[in-house]
Scaffold this active site. Structure first.
Site, PDB file in Angstrom:
ATOM      1  N   LYS A   8       1.011  -1.687  -0.497  1.00  0.00           N
ATOM      2  CA  LYS A   8       0.053  -0.023  -0.348  1.00  0.00           C
ATOM      3  C   LYS A   8       0.905   1.294   0.240  1.00  0.00           C
ATOM      4  CE  LYS A   8       0.668   1.122   4.603  1.00  0.00           C
ATOM      5  NZ  LYS A   8       1.308   2.386   5.098  1.00  0.00           N
ATOM      6  N   ASP A  20      -1.577  -1.628  11.199  1.00  0.00           N
ATOM      7  CA  ASP A  20      -2.399  -1.275  10.051  1.00  0.00           C
ATOM      8  C   ASP A  20      -2.463  -2.867   8.980  1.00  0.00           C
ATOM      9  OD1 ASP A  20       0.121  -2.525   9.471  1.00  0.00           O
ATOM     10  OD2 ASP A  20       1.289  -0.609   8.273  1.00  0.00           O
TER      11      ASP A  20
HETATM   12  O1  C5P Z   1       0.764  -0.882  15.370  1.00  0.00           O
HETATM   13  P1  C5P Z   1       3.140  -1.520  15.053  1.00  0.00           P
HETATM   14  O2  C5P Z   1       3.334  -2.376  15.916  1.00  0.00           O
HETATM   15  O3  C5P Z   1       2.686  -1.149  13.717  1.00  0.00           O
HETATM   16  O4  C5P Z   1       3.342   0.500  15.577  1.00  0.00           O
HETATM   17  C1  C5P Z   1       4.827   0.703  15.627  1.00  0.00           C
HETATM   18  C2  C5P Z   1       4.828   1.045  16.089  1.00  0.00           C
HETATM   19  O5  C5P Z   1       4.288   2.579  15.622  1.00  0.00           O
HETATM   20  C3  C5P Z   1       3.900   1.350  17.883  1.00  0.00           C
HETATM   21  O6  C5P Z   1       5.041   1.000  19.069  1.00  0.00           O
HETATM   22  C4  C5P Z   1       3.850   2.296  18.393  1.00  0.00           C
HETATM   23  O7  C5P Z   1       5.382   3.743  18.832  1.00  0.00           O
HETATM   24  C5  C5P Z   1       3.821   3.954  16.780  1.00  0.00           C
HETATM   25  N1  C5P Z   1       2.135   3.072  16.480  1.00  0.00           N
HETATM   26  C6  C5P Z   1       2.108   4.886  16.674  1.00  0.00           C
HETATM   27  N2  C5P Z   1       0.486   5.234  16.508  1.00  0.00           N
HETATM   28  C7  C5P Z   1      -1.040   4.367  15.594  1.00  0.00           C
HETATM   29  C8  C5P Z   1       0.610   3.057  15.305  1.00  0.00           C
HETATM   30  C9  C5P Z   1       1.447   3.282  15.277  1.00  0.00           C
HETATM   31  O8  C5P Z   1       2.095   5.466  17.548  1.00  0.00           O
HETATM   32  N3  C5P Z   1      -1.256   4.095  15.369  1.00  0.00           N
END
Ligand code: C5P
Length: 288
Positions: free
Chosen positions: A10, A134
């Protein structure tokens, strides 16, 4: 019996970081849109879960998102049956293209049937959210407005009449670090679907109003990415942006030949590129 899947990448069309939440995540507002770049995944029933990957960047161990997705499906179904996962990586890793997330979503959607079972969409969504913000988007093909931490999705029709050129400079950007560096706007979420629909016939509007909040902090950390974004505009792109927290940068071109010529120049400089044709929709796009 085995199944072969294509897990598409994406790009983000606009990305607003609205506020930091008490749980440490950020509320955001973005549109996610598939491009013509995909990993190839094969799933074959086996005694246990294994991941074999062609990529030197991706790990084939228990930390791999595909492995973790398969483990969640196993737990949810209460089975010990495993799966041999073959992963041909074409999507650059850590590039803002959601490659690992798309792979994991493909495993979540296809594995239950391979194990002779079914999981309702709501359960798949819950498992996907647990794995990453995501990943729910990739459970379905199409274009979606994503809010919350990225897991609240509204799919809508968007026909992109441009050739999309992706440039992958190979600079790894940590998403967590980029979130730490970004300044949340505190603003109300903008109407991105409306802006995008108008912008498809008025790219000047996109240049003025379609903003990725990660650009200022990520460009400050990696000035060469700003040069690449500006380079796309110089090469004839009618719009150019970072996707996600980078490091991939993309441009919209009205002429496919102009995009292809720009791609050849960057490839000659050692920058990987990929092209998505106008009006691209992956097979099965829009299916629930
Ligand atoms: O959810 P995911 O593991 O992909 O996110 C990685 C990091 O990105 C999270 O630990 C967080 O620090 C940050 N993040 C965030 N807000 C979001 C998505 C991700 O702060 N909406």
């Amino acid at each position: 019996m085995s199944v072969a899947l294509r897990a598409y990448a994406k790009i983000n069309l606009g990305l607003h970081v609205l506020r930091r939440r008490p749980d440490g995540y950020h509320d955001l507002c973005t549109v996610m849109h598939r491009v013509d770049l995909a990993d190839e995944i094969t799933l074959e029933p086996a005694d246990r879960i294994t991941v074999e990957t062609t990529s030197r960047e991706a790990q084939g161990d228990e930390t791999n998102l595909c492995f973790r997705a398969a483990r969640l499906v196993q737990q949810e179904l209460g089975t010990h049956n495993g799966v041999r996962i073959g992963l041909l990586k074409r999507i650059p890793v850590g590039a803002g293209l959601g490659g690992g997330s798309s792979d994991a979503a493909s495993v979540l959607t296809a594995l239950p049937a391979l194990l002779g079972a079914q999981l309702p969409d709501a359960v798949l969504h819950r498992l996907a959210s647990r794995l990453g913000s995501d990943i729910p988007y990739f459970l379905r093909r199409g274009t979606a407005l994503a809010t919350g931490r990225g897991e609240i999705l509204q799919y809508f029709d968007l026909d992109v009449p441009f050739t999309i050129l992706l440039c992958h400079p190979g600079i790894p950007v940590s998403t967590a670090k980029a979130y730490q560096a970004v300044r949340p706007s505190g603003a109300a979420p903008p109407d991105l679907p409306g802006l995008l629909r108008r912008g498809m016939s008025d790219p000047g509007l996109l240049r003025r109003e379609l903003i990725n909040d990660f650009e200022p902090p990520v460009f400050a950390m990696h000035p060469s990415l700003r040069e690449l974004r500006d380079g796309l505009l110089h090469a004839g792109a009618v719009y150019a942006s970072l996707t996600g927290s980078g490091s991939t940068v993309y441009g919209f071109f009205t002429e496919m030949e102009t995009a292809a010529a720009a791609a050849s120049r960057w490839e000659a400089e050692g920058i990987r590129t990929s092209l998505t044709p106008p009006h691209f929709h992956p097979a099965g796009d829009g299916a629930a």
